[in-house]
Design a protein around this motif. Structure first.
Motif, mmCIF file in Angstrom:
data_model
loop_
_atom_site.group_PDB
_atom_site.id
_atom_site.type_symbol
_atom_site.label_atom_id
_atom_site.label_comp_id
_atom_site.label_asym_id
_atom_site.label_seq_id
_atom_site.Cartn_x
_atom_site.Cartn_y
_atom_site.Cartn_z
ATOM 1 N N GLN A 23 0.826 -1.203 0.000
ATOM 2 C CA GLN A 23 0.000 0.000 0.000
ATOM 3 C C GLN A 23 0.861 1.254 0.000
ATOM 4 N N ASP A 26 -1.178 6.718 -2.230
ATOM 5 C CA ASP A 26 -1.963 6.928 -3.440
ATOM 6 C C ASP A 26 -3.110 5.940 -3.570
ATOM 7 N N GLN A 27 -3.153 4.919 -2.744
ATOM 8 C CA GLN A 27 -4.070 3.803 -2.940
ATOM 9 C C GLN A 27 -5.307 3.922 -2.054
ATOM 10 N N ILE A 28 -5.957 5.076 -2.116
ATOM 11 C CA ILE A 28 -7.151 5.334 -1.328
ATOM 12 C C ILE A 28 -8.294 5.696 -2.280
ATOM 13 N N THR A 29 -9.434 5.050 -2.117
ATOM 14 C CA THR A 29 -10.625 5.406 -2.868
ATOM 15 C C THR A 29 -11.633 6.022 -1.902
ATOM 16 N N SER A 362 -8.168 5.973 -6.740
ATOM 17 C CA SER A 362 -6.877 6.328 -6.170
ATOM 18 C C SER A 362 -6.058 7.135 -7.165
ATOM 19 N N ASP A 368 -10.401 1.554 -6.931
ATOM 20 C CA ASP A 368 -11.600 2.306 -7.238
ATOM 21 C C ASP A 368 -12.790 1.712 -6.510
ATOM 22 N N GLY A 389 -5.067 -1.429 0.865
ATOM 23 C CA GLY A 389 -5.596 -0.141 0.455
ATOM 24 C C GLY A 389 -6.473 0.434 1.537
#
Length: 462
Positions: A23, A26-29, A362, A368, A389
């Motif tokens: 993780q 940048d890996q946040i939805t 993200s 997503d 994530g």
């Protein structure tokens, strides 16, 4: 698959049917519950081919329970005596019967339908070397006669509310097109002009350019075609291309602004609809990949048809690898079952009711989500490519919840055991985890133990 039931049990994320990575920030939805984006239309619930030519062979429930609403077919890869126009009028008519059968199935379910002219011609990737294509040696007589017979077939079979792909993937090497780009452009104009009257009198839509490549300012298949349609007024009823490559670089997030910029340069309207009538490579055809595609198509309000990577009689079966049966080699065999990928579409259609709300993917485009607010619950379907994530849900008060407190979230697991052949039932309820939150927002981490499984999350509205 085994999940360790620790403090964060049930909160997991998959990679997109591929390798997993660690993780990053940048890996946040995110989900914004206060931003109503309209009623669910299940824009991703279409597929190309995948329908048997025998009416009713696949039970209707498999269509209706996944919300099937868009089909595309024209008898590709059928053997003699149904190989298409280049093998004679009889073989054209026999192939057209397959298109009519698939149309009847789709139309009977209220689904839209796209007719592919290249497959009716016989250019389906199985044609022998040296086969004739429209305009070879500047001879267009056969093409004009072909179009006349296509029109006759549409009329005699009362095919209404259909669209026509004037040609499929002419930029994809020699698989479907053996002429040069100029020959294709001439074919486009000629085909459009011949079919133009059907748009106003019969309601037939004309789609294009149906390229394998996405809009790019350096792609002459796009730039020359846009210049052509602007000059001779052969603008399609929907701009169509395929997304079956790298989804980090070939994505609607970048495609749409590029197309709009090029349209403006040529004085073309940017309000014409977009249809992606093939999406997803075969490695993405698993619960993880499908959830990611659903998220993207829904965000940009673009209908999409799932790509089909089967061949021969299997191409005309299995809903583009969403179903399977005991003997796949027998085209008329029945006894179908759903795999875990079909279960994603069934949840997407049957459970995600109410209204859609805005989500963001993200930063790295690898994660997503798609979310809805129903009368009973918020439902979030998550898709991505990371091992770990995070999901952040904002504006909880907009669904009647307090701005701080504890939120019970239920997780559902969509498995893919056995791949496309696996007989998988409804998603597994993994139970409830209580999350403390404040600031009108809740975040929860997601962990993954394989590369195909995906997840949905639900919590009650007040």
């Amino acid at each position: 698959m085994h999940i360790s039931l620790g403090p964060l049990a049930g909160f997991v994320l998959f990679s997109l049917c591929g390798s997993v990575t660690a993780q990053t920030a940048d890996q946040i939805t995110t989900v914004n519950l206060a931003d109503n984006t309209g009623n669910p239309e299940h824009l991703a619930s279409g597929f190309i081919y995948g329908i048997p030519d025998t009416l009713g062979q696949i039970p209707t429930s498999f269509y209706t329970e996944m919300g099937f609403n868009y089909g595309r077919a024209s008898g590709a890869q059928l053997p003699e005596p149904a190989r298409g126009w280049i093998f004679g009028l009889t073989e054209f008519k026999n192939r057209f019967e397959s298109a009519v059968s698939n149309y009847d199935t789709a139309h009977g379910l209220g689904a839209k339908f796209i007719l592919l002219l290249n497959d009716l011609w016989g250019a389906d990737g199985t044609q022998p070397a040296g086969s004739v294509f429209p305009g070879d040696d500047d001879d267009w007589d056969s093409y004009q006669s072909f179009l006349v017979n296509v029109i006759a077939g549409i009329q005699s079979n009362s095919m209404t509310d259909i669209a026509i792909d004037i040609w499929n993937e002419p930029d994809g090497g020699t698989t479907f097109w053996n002429g040069n780009q100029a020959q294709w452009l001439s074919m486009w104009s000629m085909g459009y002009e011949t079919l133009r009257w059907m748009r106003s009198e019969k309601g037939v839509l004309l789609f294009g350019p149906t390229l394998a490549g996405a809009p790019e300012t350096t792609n002459t298949w796009w730039t020359n075609w846009l210049a052509l349609i602007a000059s001779d007024e052969t603008v399609p009823d929907a701009y169509v291309w395929h997304l079956e490559g790298s989804t980090q670089t070939t994505t609607l997030q970048t495609n749409i602004p590029i197309l709009q910029s090029m349209q403006e340069q040529h004085g073309l309207s940017t309000s014409v609809p977009i249809v992606i009538d093939e999406y997803g490579v075969i490695a993405e055809q698993c619960p993880g990949g499908s959830a990611w595609w659903i998220s993207r198509l829904e965000r940009y309000n673009v209908p999409g048809l799932r790509g089909n990577w089967l061949s021969g009689t299997e191409l005309h079966d299995f809903f583009a690898s969403l179903l399977w049966k005991p003997d796949p080699t027998v085209s008329t065999d029945t006894g179908y079952w759903a795999n875990g990928d079909w279960q994603v579409y069934a949840y997407y259609f049957g459970s995600m009711t109410g209204h859609r709300v805005a989500t963001t993917g993200s930063i790295d485009r690898l994660m997503d989500s798609y979310a809805t607010v129903g009368t009973d619950a918020v439902r979030i379907l998550v898709g991505g490519r990371q091992e770990h994530g995070k999901v952040t849900v904002n504006s909880l008060s907009s669904v009647g919840l307090p701005e701080s407190g504890t939120l019970d979230i239920t997780t559902f697991q969509f498995s893919y055991t056995g791949g496309a052949e696996g007989n998988i039932g409804a998603p597994t309820n993994l139970g409830v985890v209580a999350h403390a939150y404040s600031g009108n927002s809740v975040s929860f981490p997601i962990f993954q133990t394989d590369t195909t499984t995906t997840w949905a999350f639900e919590f009650a509205v007040a």
